[in-house]
Design a protein around this motif. Structure first.
Motif, PDB file in Angstrom:
ATOM      1  N   ALA A 195       0.688  -1.102  -0.359  1.00  0.00           N
ATOM      2  CA  ALA A 195       0.423  -0.179  -0.511  1.00  0.00           C
ATOM      3  C   ALA A 195       1.111   1.096   0.148  1.00  0.00           C
ATOM      4  O   ALA A 195       0.432   2.193  -0.524  1.00  0.00           O
ATOM      5  CB  ALA A 195      -1.208   0.389   1.450  1.00  0.00           C
ATOM      6  N   GLY A 196       1.334   0.970   0.614  1.00  0.00           N
ATOM      7  CA  GLY A 196       3.044   1.795   0.154  1.00  0.00           C
ATOM      8  C   GLY A 196       3.057   3.015   1.541  1.00  0.00           C
ATOM      9  O   GLY A 196       3.812   4.212   1.931  1.00  0.00           O
ATOM     10  N   TYR A 197       1.928   3.024   2.814  1.00  0.00           N
ATOM     11  CA  TYR A 197       2.845   3.057   3.964  1.00  0.00           C
ATOM     12  C   TYR A 197       2.067   2.133   4.965  1.00  0.00           C
ATOM     13  O   TYR A 197       1.103   0.851   4.397  1.00  0.00           O
ATOM     14  CB  TYR A 197       1.388   4.497   4.056  1.00  0.00           C
ATOM     15  CG  TYR A 197      -0.110   3.821   4.033  1.00  0.00           C
ATOM     16  CD1 TYR A 197      -1.047   3.350   4.869  1.00  0.00           C
ATOM     17  CD2 TYR A 197      -0.622   4.246   2.675  1.00  0.00           C
ATOM     18  CE1 TYR A 197      -2.449   3.046   4.723  1.00  0.00           C
ATOM     19  CE2 TYR A 197      -2.269   3.058   2.317  1.00  0.00           C
ATOM     20  CZ  TYR A 197      -2.798   3.144   2.950  1.00  0.00           C
ATOM     21  OH  TYR A 197      -4.046   2.518   3.132  1.00  0.00           O
ATOM     22  N   ARG A 198       2.024   2.629   6.086  1.00  0.00           N
ATOM     23  CA  ARG A 198       1.835   1.477   7.572  1.00  0.00           C
ATOM     24  C   ARG A 198       0.813   2.431   8.168  1.00  0.00           C
ATOM     25  O   ARG A 198       0.934   3.271   8.528  1.00  0.00           O
ATOM     26  CB  ARG A 198       3.061   1.273   8.581  1.00  0.00           C
ATOM     27  CG  ARG A 198       3.760  -0.104   7.185  1.00  0.00           C
ATOM     28  CD  ARG A 198       3.059  -1.765   7.547  1.00  0.00           C
ATOM     29  NE  ARG A 198       4.426  -2.231   7.081  1.00  0.00           N
ATOM     30  CZ  ARG A 198       3.247  -3.905   7.061  1.00  0.00           C
ATOM     31  NH1 ARG A 198       2.176  -4.133   6.886  1.00  0.00           N
ATOM     32  NH2 ARG A 198       5.030  -4.051   6.368  1.00  0.00           N
ATOM     33  N   VAL A 199      -0.250   1.988   9.301  1.00  0.00           N
ATOM     34  CA  VAL A 199      -0.890   2.540   9.865  1.00  0.00           C
ATOM     35  C   VAL A 199      -0.036   1.692  11.363  1.00  0.00           C
ATOM     36  O   VAL A 199      -0.340   0.714  11.587  1.00  0.00           O
ATOM     37  CB  VAL A 199      -1.944   2.621   9.864  1.00  0.00           C
ATOM     38  CG1 VAL A 199      -2.948   3.156  10.837  1.00  0.00           C
ATOM     39  CG2 VAL A 199      -3.117   3.028   8.340  1.00  0.00           C
ATOM     40  N   LEU A 200      -0.427   3.134  12.164  1.00  0.00           N
ATOM     41  CA  LEU A 200       0.264   2.232  13.830  1.00  0.00           C
ATOM     42  C   LEU A 200      -0.853   2.607  14.531  1.00  0.00           C
ATOM     43  O   LEU A 200      -1.069   3.837  14.427  1.00  0.00           O
ATOM     44  CB  LEU A 200       1.747   2.816  14.453  1.00  0.00           C
ATOM     45  CG  LEU A 200       1.258   2.721  15.869  1.00  0.00           C
ATOM     46  CD1 LEU A 200       3.134   2.473  16.225  1.00  0.00           C
ATOM     47  CD2 LEU A 200       1.138   4.190  16.255  1.00  0.00           C
ATOM     48  N   ALA A 201      -1.175   2.171  15.625  1.00  0.00           N
ATOM     49  CA  ALA A 201      -2.664   2.256  16.242  1.00  0.00           C
ATOM     50  C   ALA A 201      -3.124   2.244  18.244  1.00  0.00           C
ATOM     51  O   ALA A 201      -1.720   0.801  17.376  1.00  0.00           O
ATOM     52  CB  ALA A 201      -4.296   1.933  16.297  1.00  0.00           C
ATOM     53  N   TYR A 202      -3.200   2.244  18.284  1.00  0.00           N
ATOM     54  CA  TYR A 202      -3.030   2.257  20.147  1.00  0.00           C
ATOM     55  C   TYR A 202      -4.855   2.252  20.708  1.00  0.00           C
ATOM     56  O   TYR A 202      -5.369   3.170  20.402  1.00  0.00           O
ATOM     57  CB  TYR A 202      -2.305   2.726  21.204  1.00  0.00           C
ATOM     58  CG  TYR A 202      -2.489   4.043  21.196  1.00  0.00           C
ATOM     59  CD1 TYR A 202      -2.915   4.303  22.545  1.00  0.00           C
ATOM     60  CD2 TYR A 202      -2.360   5.002  20.653  1.00  0.00           C
ATOM     61  CE1 TYR A 202      -3.637   5.049  23.183  1.00  0.00           C
ATOM     62  CE2 TYR A 202      -2.829   6.641  20.735  1.00  0.00           C
ATOM     63  CZ  TYR A 202      -3.346   6.698  22.240  1.00  0.00           C
ATOM     64  OH  TYR A 202      -3.513   7.987  22.989  1.00  0.00           O
ATOM     65  N   SER A 203      -5.414   1.343  21.724  1.00  0.00           N
ATOM     66  CA  SER A 203      -5.826   1.465  22.979  1.00  0.00           C
ATOM     67  C   SER A 203      -5.498   0.879  24.303  1.00  0.00           C
ATOM     68  O   SER A 203      -4.194   0.122  24.281  1.00  0.00           O
ATOM     69  CB  SER A 203      -6.776   0.514  21.833  1.00  0.00           C
ATOM     70  OG  SER A 203      -6.526  -1.457  21.942  1.00  0.00           O
ATOM     71  N   GLY A 204      -6.110   1.346  24.887  1.00  0.00           N
ATOM     72  CA  GLY A 204      -5.851   1.402  26.463  1.00  0.00           C
ATOM     73  C   GLY A 204      -5.160   2.398  26.741  1.00  0.00           C
ATOM     74  O   GLY A 204      -5.231   2.983  26.728  1.00  0.00           O
ATOM     75  N   SER A 205      -4.863   2.330  28.061  1.00  0.00           N
ATOM     76  CA  SER A 205      -3.511   3.563  29.005  1.00  0.00           C
ATOM     77  C   SER A 205      -1.991   3.180  28.183  1.00  0.00           C
ATOM     78  O   SER A 205      -1.696   2.539  28.814  1.00  0.00           O
ATOM     79  CB  SER A 205      -3.811   3.570  30.046  1.00  0.00           C
ATOM     80  OG  SER A 205      -3.127   4.527  30.901  1.00  0.00           O
ATOM     81  N   LEU A 206      -1.854   4.430  28.265  1.00  0.00           N
ATOM     82  CA  LEU A 206      -0.373   4.947  27.287  1.00  0.00           C
ATOM     83  C   LEU A 206       0.301   5.208  28.758  1.00  0.00           C
ATOM     84  O   LEU A 206       1.776   5.087  28.741  1.00  0.00           O
ATOM     85  CB  LEU A 206      -0.587   6.002  26.811  1.00  0.00           C
ATOM     86  CG  LEU A 206      -0.379   6.075  25.283  1.00  0.00           C
ATOM     87  CD1 LEU A 206      -0.677   6.933  24.332  1.00  0.00           C
ATOM     88  CD2 LEU A 206       0.526   4.490  24.747  1.00  0.00           C
ATOM     89  N   GLY A 207      -0.475   5.489  30.061  1.00  0.00           N
ATOM     90  CA  GLY A 207      -0.088   5.798  31.296  1.00  0.00           C
ATOM     91  C   GLY A 207       1.186   7.035  32.008  1.00  0.00           C
ATOM     92  O   GLY A 207       2.273   7.346  32.278  1.00  0.00           O
ATOM     93  N   GLY A 208       0.327   8.060  31.273  1.00  0.00           N
ATOM     94  CA  GLY A 208       1.151   9.517  30.287  1.00  0.00           C
ATOM     95  C   GLY A 208       2.684   8.871  29.949  1.00  0.00           C
ATOM     96  O   GLY A 208       3.487   9.800  29.880  1.00  0.00           O
ATOM     97  N   GLY A 209       3.162   8.347  28.845  1.00  0.00           N
ATOM     98  CA  GLY A 209       4.123   7.692  28.231  1.00  0.00           C
ATOM     99  C   GLY A 209       3.927   8.530  26.852  1.00  0.00           C
ATOM    100  O   GLY A 209       2.943   8.525  26.317  1.00  0.00           O
TER     101      GLY A 209
END
Length: 98
Positions: A22-36
């Motif tokens: 596709a020429g690109y990637r996607v990063l996604a997150y769910s949950g708590s980063l804990g302020g990070g």
């Protein structure tokens, strides 16, 4: 899609190359980063150094125009994808790269 769970400040190898059909990637997150902060790095071939991608950081403090946390980003690069979580306190976050 590669998924890793972070429960501490660490770097995880996602085992996939940044380059894709596709020429690109996607990063996604769910949950708590804990302020990070999550940051995307790549590692080319047999190189020992991880190289940070420009403008490839996400934190819960990064907000969209509606005031909601931005929880995904698109990136283009080459090399194997690594993601680092730093500055977190008691995080529990699932990160995916597709």
């Amino acid at each position: 899609m590669a998924v890793r769970t972070f429960t501490d400040n660490s770097t995880k190898n996602f085992g996939i190359d940044a380059k894709c059909d596709a020429g690109y990637r996607v990063l996604a997150y769910s949950g708590s980063l804990g302020g990070g902060t999550l940051q995307v790095f790549t590692k080319a071939g047999d190189a020992s150094a991880l190289v940070p991608l420009a403008d490839a950081k996400l934190s819960a403090a990064k907000l969209d125009d509606n005031g909601d946390a931005i929880k995904q980003m698109v990136f283009v690069s080459a090399g194997q994808v690594h993601v680092t979580l730093s500055g977190a306190t008691a995080p529990n976050v699932e990160v995916s790269v597709e």
